[in-house]
Write a protein that holds these residues in place. Sequence first.
Motif, mmCIF file in Angstrom:
data_model
loop_
_atom_site.group_PDB
_atom_site.id
_atom_site.type_symbol
_atom_site.label_atom_id
_atom_site.label_comp_id
_atom_site.label_asym_id
_atom_site.label_seq_id
_atom_site.Cartn_x
_atom_site.Cartn_y
_atom_site.Cartn_z
ATOM 1 N N ALA A 189 0.829 -1.205 0.000
ATOM 2 C CA ALA A 189 0.000 0.000 0.000
ATOM 3 C C ALA A 189 0.865 1.257 0.000
ATOM 4 O O ALA A 189 0.538 2.249 -0.661
ATOM 5 C CB ALA A 189 -0.933 -0.004 1.209
ATOM 6 N N PHE A 190 1.971 1.220 0.716
ATOM 7 C CA PHE A 190 2.861 2.373 0.750
ATOM 8 C C PHE A 190 3.473 2.620 -0.626
ATOM 9 O O PHE A 190 3.584 3.771 -1.074
ATOM 10 C CB PHE A 190 3.946 2.152 1.800
ATOM 11 N N LEU A 207 6.971 16.424 -6.397
ATOM 12 C CA LEU A 207 8.042 16.692 -5.444
ATOM 13 C C LEU A 207 7.893 15.841 -4.192
ATOM 14 O O LEU A 207 8.889 15.340 -3.635
ATOM 15 C CB LEU A 207 8.064 18.171 -5.079
ATOM 16 N N ALA A 208 6.642 15.658 -3.729
ATOM 17 C CA ALA A 208 6.414 14.793 -2.568
ATOM 18 C C ALA A 208 6.814 13.364 -2.893
ATOM 19 O O ALA A 208 7.413 12.667 -2.057
ATOM 20 C CB ALA A 208 4.951 14.857 -2.145
ATOM 21 N N GLY A 209 6.492 12.911 -4.098
ATOM 22 C CA GLY A 209 6.872 11.564 -4.492
ATOM 23 C C GLY A 209 8.374 11.382 -4.543
ATOM 24 O O GLY A 209 8.907 10.353 -4.105
ATOM 25 N N VAL A 210 9.073 12.391 -5.067
ATOM 26 C CA VAL A 210 10.535 12.326 -5.106
ATOM 27 C C VAL A 210 11.106 12.282 -3.695
ATOM 28 O O VAL A 210 12.026 11.504 -3.398
ATOM 29 C CB VAL A 210 11.093 13.527 -5.892
ATOM 30 N N GLY A 237 3.637 5.745 -5.606
ATOM 31 C CA GLY A 237 3.414 5.771 -7.045
ATOM 32 C C GLY A 237 2.345 6.762 -7.461
ATOM 33 O O GLY A 237 2.463 7.432 -8.499
ATOM 34 N N ALA A 238 1.299 6.881 -6.632
ATOM 35 C CA ALA A 238 0.207 7.800 -6.963
ATOM 36 C C ALA A 238 0.660 9.244 -6.943
ATOM 37 O O ALA A 238 0.071 10.098 -7.621
ATOM 38 C CB ALA A 238 -0.947 7.598 -5.992
#
Length: 388
Positions: A272-273, A288-291, A278-279
């Motif tokens: 799930a994390f 930027l949050a994903g990076v 990925g989302a």
Amino acid sequence: MTDLATRSAPPSDGAVRRAAPALAGYAAVRALGLAVLALWSAARGTSPHTLLAARWDSLWYTRVAALGYGHEVRLPNGDVHSDLAFFPLLPWLERLGAALTPLPYADAGLVVSALASLAAAWGVFAVAERVYDRRVGVCLVLLWAALPVGIVQSMAYSESLFTALAAWALYAVLTGRWVTAGLLASLAGLTRPVGAAVVAAVWAAAVTSYVRDRRASPAGGVPRARRVLGTLLAPLGAAGYVLWVGHRTGRGPLGYLDVQAGWRNGFDGGYAFARFIGATFTSLPSVLAGVALTAGVALVAGLCVACVRQGQPLPLLVYAGAVTALALGASSYFGSKPRLLLPAFPLLLPFAVALARARPSRSAAVLGGVAMVSALYGAFWLNGSGPP
């Protein structure tokens, strides 16, 4: 790997004196964090006391301390948030503090957290001094105090209490105090679900000690009996609470899992994390949050590898690995994962060793800068909309 069986423990005399620089530095870092929080909260018109003692999980703990278990919140989507999800040692200590002093439960929780955080800092220092030396111990304590989520150590949360019990249990293992290690592991198991990591560390150390004894001359009966007793004591706290919850809910051993499911929490190995990360790459504003999340996970994974290459003792590797796996593998509360990783202090040992080997002026500059960033981030974080 370091052979701790052949090393003598530091003398007990002067233990406070040896730890004093680490404890003083820890107190200074946490005081800086609280001062920045007070200033930030004043500018926003919020109460730092409320942020530290009476929001989010703190409210659940104080309610258990005041009224016992049995409270549930039913959400519109059908989820049931039960206070049985919260392990009992912190509420018990809050109740004791309120009974012995005029403090309300929330303030008793702050006192417990403050004292536990100092005990945790001392335990972290003791472990690092045992494995390396005093300077590494001081650097490790200051790094742990200055984590971005270090403000949690000053909240009426259970992280400080758990880390104190875990650190001293690991120290007891490293010094061959098996009964003490088992008792502390049992108490850690009454504090948080991740107490299983402490139990795993005690068991791993006991197995390797047994194998080492078999290869060498047989150990005496008393040390062998103490080792067995320690391994038997270690899981009693967590097992006792989980079985009690199962009896109370009528679901047997699965009862606690049902309680966690009501919070939409569980363990899925990080699936799930990973989907959550990925989302974040599907829309430009959240890239930027994903990076940042990807970099954070890569950093934690890299630290795990570095700890192995560093030759840390097996109990530390097992403990830190289990805490990391349980934190990153949880299926919910993604924003809380940095807080869940807070007890995994052995992951910081590679940084602590590097700082201890650097020039004092450079180490002081790095630690001072990290402490200021931690203070600013902690104030920003707690004044946000969601729980830490």
